[in-house]
Design a protein around this motif. Structure first.
Motif, PDB file in Angstrom:
ATOM      1  N   ASN A  55       9.883 -28.318  72.338  1.00  0.00           N
ATOM      2  CA  ASN A  55       9.855 -27.321  73.409  1.00  0.00           C
ATOM      3  C   ASN A  55       8.460 -26.743  73.566  1.00  0.00           C
ATOM      4  O   ASN A  55       7.842 -26.345  72.566  1.00  0.00           O
ATOM      5  N   PHE A  56       7.963 -26.682  74.797  1.00  0.00           N
ATOM      6  CA  PHE A  56       6.695 -25.997  75.057  1.00  0.00           C
ATOM      7  C   PHE A  56       6.958 -24.492  75.025  1.00  0.00           C
ATOM      8  O   PHE A  56       7.802 -23.985  75.737  1.00  0.00           O
ATOM      9  N   ILE A  57       6.226 -23.785  74.180  1.00  0.00           N
ATOM     10  CA  ILE A  57       6.432 -22.347  73.991  1.00  0.00           C
ATOM     11  C   ILE A  57       5.433 -21.526  74.794  1.00  0.00           C
ATOM     12  O   ILE A  57       5.763 -20.520  75.398  1.00  0.00           O
ATOM     13  N   GLY A  58       4.179 -21.968  74.789  1.00  0.00           N
ATOM     14  CA  GLY A  58       3.139 -21.232  75.493  1.00  0.00           C
ATOM     15  C   GLY A  58       1.770 -21.584  74.943  1.00  0.00           C
ATOM     16  O   GLY A  58       1.597 -22.596  74.263  1.00  0.00           O
ATOM     17  N   ILE A  59       0.810 -20.738  75.227  1.00  0.00           N
ATOM     18  CA  ILE A  59      -0.562 -20.949  74.745  1.00  0.00           C
ATOM     19  C   ILE A  59      -0.979 -19.751  73.905  1.00  0.00           C
ATOM     20  O   ILE A  59      -0.789 -18.597  74.309  1.00  0.00           O
ATOM     21  N   ILE A  64       6.423 -15.551  66.357  1.00  0.00           N
ATOM     22  CA  ILE A  64       5.479 -15.397  67.471  1.00  0.00           C
ATOM     23  C   ILE A  64       6.134 -14.635  68.615  1.00  0.00           C
ATOM     24  O   ILE A  64       5.558 -13.708  69.185  1.00  0.00           O
ATOM     25  N   ILE A  65       7.363 -15.041  68.962  1.00  0.00           N
ATOM     26  CA  ILE A  65       8.085 -14.403  70.057  1.00  0.00           C
ATOM     27  C   ILE A  65       8.334 -12.922  69.775  1.00  0.00           C
ATOM     28  O   ILE A  65       8.278 -12.076  70.668  1.00  0.00           O
ATOM     29  N   ASN A  66       8.589 -12.611  68.500  1.00  0.00           N
ATOM     30  CA  ASN A  66       8.854 -11.225  68.120  1.00  0.00           C
ATOM     31  C   ASN A  66       7.589 -10.423  67.827  1.00  0.00           C
ATOM     32  O   ASN A  66       7.664  -9.274  67.370  1.00  0.00           O
ATOM     33  N   GLY A  67       6.421 -11.031  68.082  1.00  0.00           N
ATOM     34  CA  GLY A  67       5.154 -10.313  67.929  1.00  0.00           C
ATOM     35  C   GLY A  67       4.696 -10.129  66.504  1.00  0.00           C
ATOM     36  O   GLY A  67       3.870  -9.237  66.211  1.00  0.00           O
ATOM     37  N   LYS A  68       5.217 -10.940  65.578  1.00  0.00           N
ATOM     38  CA  LYS A  68       4.825 -10.829  64.169  1.00  0.00           C
ATOM     39  C   LYS A  68       3.436 -11.440  63.953  1.00  0.00           C
ATOM     40  O   LYS A  68       3.029 -12.360  64.653  1.00  0.00           O
ATOM     41  N   LYS A  69       2.760 -10.946  62.941  1.00  0.00           N
ATOM     42  CA  LYS A  69       1.429 -11.437  62.599  1.00  0.00           C
ATOM     43  C   LYS A  69       1.566 -12.725  61.787  1.00  0.00           C
ATOM     44  O   LYS A  69       2.244 -12.754  60.756  1.00  0.00           O
ATOM     45  N   ILE A  70       0.918 -13.788  62.258  1.00  0.00           N
ATOM     46  CA  ILE A  70       1.032 -15.091  61.604  1.00  0.00           C
ATOM     47  C   ILE A  70      -0.350 -15.649  61.301  1.00  0.00           C
ATOM     48  O   ILE A  70      -1.233 -15.656  62.153  1.00  0.00           O
ATOM     49  N   LYS A  71      -0.497 -16.129  60.070  1.00  0.00           N
ATOM     50  CA  LYS A  71      -1.765 -16.755  59.672  1.00  0.00           C
ATOM     51  C   LYS A  71      -1.529 -18.226  59.361  1.00  0.00           C
ATOM     52  O   LYS A  71      -0.617 -18.588  58.615  1.00  0.00           O
ATOM     53  N   LEU A  72      -2.360 -19.077  59.956  1.00  0.00           N
ATOM     54  CA  LEU A  72      -2.298 -20.508  59.706  1.00  0.00           C
ATOM     55  C   LEU A  72      -3.503 -20.895  58.863  1.00  0.00           C
ATOM     56  O   LEU A  72      -4.632 -20.938  59.351  1.00  0.00           O
ATOM     57  N   THR A  73      -3.289 -21.162  57.609  1.00  0.00           N
ATOM     58  CA  THR A  73      -4.398 -21.399  56.676  1.00  0.00           C
ATOM     59  C   THR A  73      -5.181 -22.666  56.968  1.00  0.00           C
ATOM     60  O   THR A  73      -6.350 -22.778  56.620  1.00  0.00           O
ATOM     61  N   SER A  74      -4.524 -23.620  57.642  1.00  0.00           N
ATOM     62  CA  SER A  74      -5.205 -24.904  57.882  1.00  0.00           C
ATOM     63  C   SER A  74      -6.100 -24.898  59.115  1.00  0.00           C
ATOM     64  O   SER A  74      -6.826 -25.834  59.357  1.00  0.00           O
ATOM     65  N   ILE A  75      -6.033 -23.823  59.911  1.00  0.00           N
ATOM     66  CA  ILE A  75      -6.835 -23.759  61.136  1.00  0.00           C
ATOM     67  C   ILE A  75      -7.695 -22.502  61.112  1.00  0.00           C
ATOM     68  O   ILE A  75      -7.185 -21.395  61.004  1.00  0.00           O
ATOM     69  N   ILE A  76      -8.991 -22.652  61.194  1.00  0.00           N
ATOM     70  CA  ILE A  76      -9.880 -21.487  61.132  1.00  0.00           C
ATOM     71  C   ILE A  76     -10.764 -21.356  62.375  1.00  0.00           C
ATOM     72  O   ILE A  76     -11.443 -20.361  62.551  1.00  0.00           O
ATOM     73  N   ASP A  77     -10.758 -22.355  63.227  1.00  0.00           N
ATOM     74  CA  ASP A  77     -11.593 -22.288  64.431  1.00  0.00           C
ATOM     75  C   ASP A  77     -10.985 -21.335  65.452  1.00  0.00           C
ATOM     76  O   ASP A  77      -9.775 -21.271  65.618  1.00  0.00           O
ATOM     77  N   LYS A  78     -11.855 -20.603  66.120  1.00  0.00           N
ATOM     78  CA  LYS A  78     -11.404 -19.711  67.194  1.00  0.00           C
ATOM     79  C   LYS A  78     -11.239 -20.549  68.450  1.00  0.00           C
ATOM     80  O   LYS A  78     -12.201 -20.900  69.117  1.00  0.00           O
ATOM     81  N   THR A  79     -10.003 -20.890  68.768  1.00  0.00           N
ATOM     82  CA  THR A  79      -9.756 -21.756  69.912  1.00  0.00           C
ATOM     83  C   THR A  79      -8.352 -21.532  70.444  1.00  0.00           C
ATOM     84  O   THR A  79      -7.560 -20.793  69.878  1.00  0.00           O
ATOM     85  N   LYS A  80      -8.020 -22.209  71.535  1.00  0.00           N
ATOM     86  CA  LYS A  80      -6.686 -22.105  72.140  1.00  0.00           C
ATOM     87  C   LYS A  80      -5.877 -23.346  71.817  1.00  0.00           C
ATOM     88  O   LYS A  80      -6.422 -24.440  71.687  1.00  0.00           O
ATOM     89  N   PHE A  81      -4.557 -23.158  71.717  1.00  0.00           N
ATOM     90  CA  PHE A  81      -3.649 -24.261  71.453  1.00  0.00           C
ATOM     91  C   PHE A  81      -2.406 -24.145  72.320  1.00  0.00           C
ATOM     92  O   PHE A  81      -1.935 -23.045  72.604  1.00  0.00           O
ATOM     93  N   GLN A  82      -1.893 -25.314  72.720  1.00  0.00           N
ATOM     94  CA  GLN A  82      -0.539 -25.352  73.263  1.00  0.00           C
ATOM     95  C   GLN A  82       0.406 -25.282  72.077  1.00  0.00           C
ATOM     96  O   GLN A  82       0.246 -26.027  71.106  1.00  0.00           O
ATOM     97  N   ILE A  83       1.381 -24.394  72.128  1.00  0.00           N
ATOM     98  CA  ILE A  83       2.326 -24.246  71.027  1.00  0.00           C
ATOM     99  C   ILE A  83       3.638 -24.951  71.370  1.00  0.00           C
ATOM    100  O   ILE A  83       4.227 -24.702  72.425  1.00  0.00           O
ATOM    101  N   PHE A  84       4.081 -25.808  70.463  1.00  0.00           N
ATOM    102  CA  PHE A  84       5.348 -26.520  70.621  1.00  0.00           C
ATOM    103  C   PHE A  84       6.226 -26.301  69.395  1.00  0.00           C
ATOM    104  O   PHE A  84       5.724 -26.164  68.276  1.00  0.00           O
ATOM    105  N   GLU A  85       7.533 -26.267  69.612  1.00  0.00           N
ATOM    106  CA  GLU A  85       8.478 -26.262  68.492  1.00  0.00           C
ATOM    107  C   GLU A  85       8.606 -27.714  68.033  1.00  0.00           C
ATOM    108  O   GLU A  85       8.937 -28.593  68.830  1.00  0.00           O
ATOM    109  N   LYS A  86       8.310 -27.986  66.758  1.00  0.00           N
ATOM    110  CA  LYS A  86       8.081 -29.365  66.325  1.00  0.00           C
ATOM    111  C   LYS A  86       9.318 -30.257  66.269  1.00  0.00           C
ATOM    112  O   LYS A  86       9.201 -31.480  66.295  1.00  0.00           O
ATOM    113  N   LYS A  87      10.520 -29.679  66.235  1.00  0.00           N
ATOM    114  CA  LYS A  87      11.720 -30.515  66.164  1.00  0.00           C
ATOM    115  C   LYS A  87      12.175 -30.988  67.537  1.00  0.00           C
ATOM    116  O   LYS A  87      12.403 -32.170  67.764  1.00  0.00           O
ATOM    117  N   ILE A  88      12.311 -30.039  68.458  1.00  0.00           N
ATOM    118  CA  ILE A  88      12.812 -30.422  69.792  1.00  0.00           C
ATOM    119  C   ILE A  88      11.699 -30.474  70.841  1.00  0.00           C
ATOM    120  O   ILE A  88      11.934 -30.711  72.007  1.00  0.00           O
TER     121      ILE A  88
END
Length: 317
Positions: free
Chosen positions: A291-295, A265-289
């Protein structure tokens, strides 16, 4: 030689209780000096007449302030019936006077007309700009701009709290951009007696209330600085007043991603999440530590798009 103190990169949310008689911008400048902050901005302008909740975002939190700016606000307003002023508040000149002979039932009937969605024209005595110039400057020069665009506003709730000696006290929960002075001025016209604001206080923005334990006045902030001679100690104490990013964006759902996906995400790569199809906003966190990454926004094909990221986390990935 004067020692230049380097401004600090501070991230956080301060809940300030603004006093009357001072502009929101002046309050902001005072607070920036107290915190020695490099970057800060307030959420939702309050006129000098108004007091109450003025959230101030520091540092990178300013880029997420829009998620609170666009939320509904709640005000307590006291109005004097029987006098209409050119500014719709007590600082203006009286342009109409009329005896008041109203019942509570008559007032309630007119108040209820304001509930729901409507179009509102900004008052001439406001900071809204027309051709790059604030409206109040035209007003002071005796120029009335008649072709101002009306904005859609919504009154979610309006309650009569008190009616005594030609004064009414209301609690109003409304959408962003609603001018309470205009509501009172229009109510005065509806009651056929005129009215203007004599006291205005913002008590909430969305879920954040003036009663929150961290709410502080500018005067209290100054006292904190004076009471602690050690500058570093006073700054540490003041920082305890700052709230985390969650207070601004708590209404946005959270999404926890792996370290590898965060890097992409930080490097601007294209990422597809197969489990989420709704057009919406999310808070993004790194799941181990955690860390709040952004929206980020996710489109209807499951791709992550339109990311607004914390710059400070990039060095860790």
């Amino acid at each position: 030689m004067l020692k230049i103190i380097k401004k600090q990169n501070i991230n956080g949310l301060l809940l300030l209780d603004k006093s009357i008689g001072v502009t929101s911008n002046k309050i902001l400048q005072y607070v920036k000096i107290i915190f020695n902050a490099k970057k800060a901005g307030y959420i939702g302008t309050l006129d000098p007449l108004a007091s109450g909740l003025l959230p101030i975002c520091f540092g990178e939190y300013t880029k997420f302030s829009q998620y609170l700016v666009n939320k509904n606000k709640t005000y307590l307003v006291t109005a004097l019936l029987g006098e209409k002023t050119n500014t719709a508040d007590k600082y203006g000149s009286i342009i109409k006077k009329k005896n008041v002979n109203l019942t509570i039932e008559e007032i309630l009937k007119k108040i209820n007309l304001f509930k729901g969605e409507s179009k509102q024209k900004p008052p001439m005595y406001s900071a809204i700009k027309y051709k790059g110039i604030p409206l109040y400057k035209y007003a002071r020069a005796g120029i009335n701009i008649t072709n101002l665009k009306k904005k859609t506003i919504k009154i979610y709730q309006i309650k009569l709290l008190n009616f005594y000696q030609n004064k009414i006290k209301l609690q109003i929960n409304c959408s962003k951009g609603t001018y309470i002075r205009s509501i009172i001025d229009d109510l005065g016209d509806q009651l056929n007696c005129g009215a203007h604001v004599i006291k205005l206080r913002r008590i909430a923005i969305s879920h954040i209330s003036i009663l929150h334990k961290n709410v502080i006045t500018l005067e209290q902030l100054k006292i904190l600085i004076m009471n602690y001679k050690n500058h570093k100690l006073s700054i540490l104490l003041i920082k305890k007043l700052l709230l985390p990013i969650n207070y601004i964006i708590c209404h946005i759902p959270k999404l926890y991603l792996s370290n590898l996906l965060i890097k992409k995400i930080i490097n601007g790569k294209k990422i597809k999440l197969t489990s989420i199809i709704d057009k919406t906003k999310f808070q993004i966190f790194e799941k181990k530590i955690l860390n709040f990454i952004g929206i980020c926004q996710i489109n209807n094909k499951g791709y992550i798009i339109k990311c607004k990221l914390m710059n400070s986390i990039k060095k860790f990935y």
